[in-house]
Write a protein that holds these residues in place. Structure first.
Motif, mmCIF file in Angstrom:
data_model
loop_
_atom_site.group_PDB
_atom_site.id
_atom_site.type_symbol
_atom_site.label_atom_id
_atom_site.label_comp_id
_atom_site.label_asym_id
_atom_site.label_seq_id
_atom_site.Cartn_x
_atom_site.Cartn_y
_atom_site.Cartn_z
ATOM 1 N N GLN A 35 18.302 25.633 -33.293
ATOM 2 C CA GLN A 35 18.439 24.414 -32.492
ATOM 3 C C GLN A 35 17.089 23.753 -32.278
ATOM 4 O O GLN A 35 16.969 22.531 -32.376
ATOM 5 C CB GLN A 35 19.090 24.755 -31.152
ATOM 6 C CG GLN A 35 20.544 25.149 -31.265
ATOM 7 C CD GLN A 35 21.071 25.751 -29.972
ATOM 8 O OE1 GLN A 35 20.330 25.976 -29.019
ATOM 9 N NE2 GLN A 35 22.367 26.029 -29.949
ATOM 10 N N GLY A 38 16.070 22.044 -35.421
ATOM 11 C CA GLY A 38 16.824 20.804 -35.588
ATOM 12 C C GLY A 38 16.315 19.714 -34.671
ATOM 13 O O GLY A 38 16.186 18.556 -35.081
ATOM 14 N N ASN A 116 22.074 18.939 -35.906
ATOM 15 C CA ASN A 116 22.216 19.833 -37.059
ATOM 16 C C ASN A 116 23.549 19.609 -37.768
ATOM 17 O O ASN A 116 23.612 19.560 -39.006
ATOM 18 C CB ASN A 116 22.101 21.286 -36.603
ATOM 19 C CG ASN A 116 20.674 21.709 -36.326
ATOM 20 O OD1 ASN A 116 19.736 21.173 -36.893
ATOM 21 N ND2 ASN A 116 20.511 22.685 -35.440
ATOM 22 N N GLU A 120 24.157 18.112 -41.590
ATOM 23 C CA GLU A 120 24.867 18.898 -42.608
ATOM 24 C C GLU A 120 25.893 18.054 -43.361
ATOM 25 O O GLU A 120 26.117 18.268 -44.554
ATOM 26 C CB GLU A 120 25.559 20.094 -41.955
ATOM 27 C CG GLU A 120 24.613 21.202 -41.551
ATOM 28 C CD GLU A 120 25.339 22.345 -40.876
ATOM 29 O OE1 GLU A 120 26.598 22.311 -40.834
ATOM 30 O OE2 GLU A 120 24.670 23.275 -40.383
#
Length: 248
Positions: A35, A38, A116, A120
Motif C-alpha cells: 500500500q 502504491g 493499486n 492493475e
C-alpha cells in the motif's frame, strides 16, 4: 480527537477548528509495504491535491477544481462518497471508460488500495480525494458537475448518542443537490434498517429531490458490485436497502 491532529494549545478556540461533527473517526494506522509503495508511486497519477483548512481532512475556503480540466475532456462524472477499498468505483471506472469517476475517502490505506487496484486494470478515468466528503461536495466540486453521486454503506453510527454523526441528514441532502446536475441521480445503500428509514425520510422531504423508484425501496443498483462487506451484512441477516433519488 479525529483527523490525526496534534493536541491544541490551551488558547485553542474550537470554533476555528470544526463546528460540525464529522461522520468518521480517522485513527492513525500503518499501511502495508504494498500500500505504501502504491501511495508513493501512484499518487501523482490518481490523487487530487486538496488545499487544507484547519483540519487534516478539511478543504480550504475558496478551493475548487474543474473536472473537465482535471480529466482533459467533458464526460459524465460519477462521484463516490466513502469509497473504502475502492471496489465499486474501480469496477465502475474500468467498465465505463466513457465516464469519469472521483472517489472521496479519508482513510489513506483504502485510497492506496484503490490506486493499486485501478492501476492493475488500467483505469485512468479515476481520481481520488482525501478529504471530508461534505466539504468536497459543498465547495471543492463545481455546482452541477456530477451526474451521479454514490453513498454505499456509510458508517451507521448505531448507538443513539452517536447518530448525530450520520452522514445523511438534511444538510447533506442540500449539498448533494448542489453538486448534482438537474436530472442527476443520488444512489444510496445500507444494511442498517433504521438508517435506511432515516435516509428515506430525509430525502423524501428534500425539496430538490424526487424518488427514482416505486414501492418502499429501490431495486439493487446493478452497478454496485457485491463486496465482502455487503455479504457480511447479509450473512448476519440484515436486509440490504437501496435508495435512488433524482435531482429535480
Amino acid at each position: 480527537m479525529t483527523d490525526q491532529q496534534p493536541l491544541p494549545p490551551k488558547s485553542f478556540d474550537p470554533s476555528t477548528f470544526r463546528d460540525k461533527p464529522v461522520s468518521f473517526v480517522r485513527r492513525s494506522g500503518r499501511m502495508t509495504p504494498g500500500q505504501q509503495r502504491g501511495w508513493d508511486e501512484l499518487s501523482p497519477l490518481y490523487r487530487i491535491e486538496v488545499p487544507r483548512g484547519p483540519a487534516a481532512t478539511s478543504v480550504a475556503e475558496g478551493a475548487s477544481i474543474d473536472p473537465e480540466a482535471l480529466f482533459g475532456r467533458r464526460a459524465p462524472l460519477v462521484v463516490e462518497v466513502g469509497s473504502g477499498q475502492g471496489h465499486a468505483i474501480v469496477h465502475a471506472a474500468s467498465t465505463h471508460p466513457e465516464r469519469d469517476h472521483i472517489a472521496i475517502e479519508v482513510f489513506r490505506a483504502g485510497l492506496a488500495r484503490t490506486m493499486n487496484a485501478a492501476d492493475e486494470v488500467g483505469a485512468r478515468n479515476l481520481r481520488l480525494i482525501e478529504a471530508n466528503a461534505p466539504e468536497v461536495l459543498e465547495r471543492f466540486l463545481p455546482a452541477g458537475s456530477a451526474d451521479e453521486l454514490w453513498v454505499f454503506f456509510p458508517d451507521p453510527w448505531a448507538k443513539v448518542r452517536h447518530q448525530k454523526r450520520r452522514l445523511v441528514n438534511d444538510e447533506f441532502a442540500a449539498i448533494a443537490a448542489r453538486v448534482l446536475r438537474p436530472g442527476g441521480v443520488l444512489r444510496l445503500a445500507t444494511d442498517w434498517e433504521d438508517y435506511a428509514e432515516q435516509m428515506r425520510e430525509v430525502l423524501d422531504a428534500a425539496p430538490d429531490f424526487t424518488r427514482d423508484f416505486a414501492g418502499d425501496w429501490a431495486e439493487r443498483f446493478d452497478g454496485r458490485i457485491l463486496t465482502a462487506f455487503e455479504r457480511k451484512g447479509a450473512d448476519k441477516g440484515r436486509d440490504i436497502r437501496d435508495l435512488s433519488y433524482r435531482r429535480a
